[in-house]
Design a protein around this motif. Structure first.
Motif, PDB file in Angstrom:
ATOM      1  N   VAL A 173       0.833  -1.204   0.000  1.00 16.45           N
ATOM      2  CA  VAL A 173       0.000   0.000   0.000  1.00 16.45           C
ATOM      3  C   VAL A 173       0.864   1.249   0.000  1.00 16.45           C
ATOM      4  CG1 VAL A 173      -1.648   1.339   1.351  1.00 16.45           C
ATOM      5  CG2 VAL A 173      -1.985  -1.102   1.039  1.00 16.45           C
ATOM      6  N   LEU A 174       1.925   1.265   0.793  1.00 18.97           N
ATOM      7  CA  LEU A 174       2.796   2.434   0.823  1.00 18.97           C
ATOM      8  C   LEU A 174       3.423   2.680  -0.553  1.00 18.97           C
ATOM      9  CD1 LEU A 174       4.585   2.013   4.268  1.00 18.97           C
ATOM     10  CD2 LEU A 174       2.670   3.511   3.682  1.00 18.97           C
ATOM     11  N   ARG A 175       3.806   1.606  -1.235  1.00 13.21           N
ATOM     12  CA  ARG A 175       4.333   1.752  -2.590  1.00 13.21           C
ATOM     13  C   ARG A 175       3.254   2.300  -3.529  1.00 13.21           C
ATOM     14  NH1 ARG A 175       4.064  -0.811  -7.336  1.00 13.21           N
ATOM     15  NH2 ARG A 175       5.890  -0.819  -8.714  1.00 13.21           N
ATOM     16  N   ASP A 176       2.034   1.802  -3.406  1.00 20.09           N
ATOM     17  CA  ASP A 176       0.963   2.256  -4.273  1.00 20.09           C
ATOM     18  C   ASP A 176       0.651   3.733  -4.027  1.00 20.09           C
ATOM     19  OD1 ASP A 176      -1.141   0.994  -6.198  1.00 20.09           O
ATOM     20  OD2 ASP A 176      -2.316   2.315  -4.905  1.00 20.09           O
ATOM     21  N   VAL A 177       0.637   4.136  -2.770  1.00 20.77           N
ATOM     22  CA  VAL A 177       0.398   5.545  -2.446  1.00 20.77           C
ATOM     23  C   VAL A 177       1.504   6.415  -3.027  1.00 20.77           C
ATOM     24  CG1 VAL A 177       0.260   7.221  -0.561  1.00 20.77           C
ATOM     25  CG2 VAL A 177      -0.935   5.047  -0.366  1.00 20.77           C
TER      26      VAL A 177
END
Length: 291
Positions: free
Chosen positions: A16-20
Motif C-alpha cells: 500500500v505504501l508503494r501504491d500511495v
C-alpha cells in the motif's frame, strides 16, 4: 504461523505504501491498486451509465474506493502483525479478559484504532518493539490522511484546467471567427494560447491519471467532445498565409500529438493516430467528437 502472519502483514503494508507513493508523489507513475480500482469503477459505470456517468459520480466514487482500499489493506496488514502476539504482548484495561479479546477481529479493531490515531487505550502494546510499532502505524495513518487530502486538493484544480480548456475551445467554435480572421496576428496568439493550455492538460494527465475517469456533464466543458475541433482548427491554420499562424498551427498540432500519445499509452492502448485517439477518448466518455 507467527512468521507467516508477520510476513503477510509486512507485505500488505509495504504494498500500500508503494501504491500511495506511485499514485501521489511519483510524477509520471500510477499505482497498480489505484489504477485497477479506478478502471473497475469506470467500466462498471458504463453498465450503469444512466446513474453514474451522466451525474459525474464515477470519478469521485473511484477515488473513494481507492482510499478505502488503501485504508483497509493497511489496517489488515498491521492486524496481521498484532494478532499472533495477542494477548501476551499487550496490556488490557480493567474489565477486559485478555483471552476473550485476542482474536483476528480484536487485532483489526486495535489496528483501526491506532491507524485513526484515536488512542482509546483499552488495548495497548506492552513489549518493546510492539510499543514502537503502534506509533509507527499512527504515523502511517496520519500520512495517509494527509496524502488523501493532498490528492483531492491536486486533482480538482487539474480538472478545472481541463474544463477551462474545453470551454475555451467551445468559445472559439461558437464564435463568428472565419478563416480570414484566423490568418492574422490575433489568430497566431489564439493558437499559441490553446497550445499552452494543451501542454498543461497533458502534464495533468501524467501527474493525475485518475482525472481521466471524471465525466463532465456539460458538453461545453467536456474536453473529449472538443478535441476534434482543435485538430480541425490546427489543420485549417496550417494552410494560412501568415507565417506566424502556420508556426503556431504547427506548435498546436505538436501539443495535440503529445496529448494523444499520453492518452493512448496510459488509457486506450490502441496505437492509433491522434485523430482516432481523440475519437476513442470521446467514445469512452460517451461524447460525439466535434469537428
Amino acid at each position: 504461523m507467527t512468521w507467516l502472519s508477520t510476513c503477510a502483514g509486512a507485505v500488505l503494508v509495504l504494498f500500500v505504501l508503494r501504491d500511495v507513493f506511485h499514485t501521489l508523489w511519483h510524477p509520471t507513475r500510477h499505482g497498480g491498486l489505484s489504477r485497477l480500482a479506478m478502471r473497475t469503477v469506470w467500466r462498471l459505470s458504463s453498465r450503469f451509465g444512466r446513474r453514474l456517468r451522466p451525474t459525474g459520480l464515477a470519478g469521485p466514487i473511484g477515488m473513494m474506493t481507492v482510499v478505502a482500499l488503501w485504508t483497509l489493506t493497511v489496517a489488515v496488514g498491521w492486524a496481521l502483525l498484532y494478532w499472533p502476539r495477542m494477548p501476551d504482548g499487550f496490556t488490557y484495561s480493567a474489565g477486559l479478559t485478555p483471552e476473550e479479546h485476542s482474536g483476528p477481529l480484536d487485532a483489526l479493531y486495535l489496528s483501526l484504532v491506532t491507524l485513526a490515531t484515536l488512542g482509546l487505550g483499552d488495548v495497548a502494546p506492552a513489549t518493546g518493539w510492539l510499543r514502537v510499532l503502534g506509533p509507527v502505524e499512527a504515523l502511517v495513518g496520519f500520512a495517509l490522511l494527509s496524502a488523501t487530502v493532498a490528492w483531492i486538493l491536486g486533482i480538482y484544480p487539474a480538472l478545472a484546467r481541463r474544463r477551462a480548456l474545453a470551454l475555451r475551445l467551445s468559445h472559439v467554435r461558437r464564435s463568428p471567427a472565419t478563416a480570414q480572421a484566423l490568418d492574422s496576428d490575433g489568430g497566431a496568439a489564439l493558437l499559441d494560447g490553446l497550445a499552452s493550455a494543451l501542454s498543461t492538460v497533458t502534464v495533468d494527465f501524467l501527474q493525475y491519471p485518475e482525472s481521466y475517469y471524471f465525466y463532465d456533464v456539460d458538453e461545453r466543458t467536456s474536453l473529449p467532445g472538443q478535441l476534434g475541433y482543435a485538430v480541425g482548427l490546427a489543420d485549417q491554420a496550417a494552410r494560412a498565409r501568415h507565417p506566424d499562424v502556420r508556426l503556431s498551427a504547427a506548435v498546436l498540432r505538436t501539443a495535440l500529438e503529445d496529448l494523444a500519445a499520453v492518452m493512448d499509452e496510459r488509457f486506450l492502448g490502441a496505437g492509433l493516430p491522434p485523430e482516432r485517439v481523440f475519437a476513442a477518448y470521446a467514445a469512452d466518455h460517451g461524447r460525439d467528437r466535434l469537428s
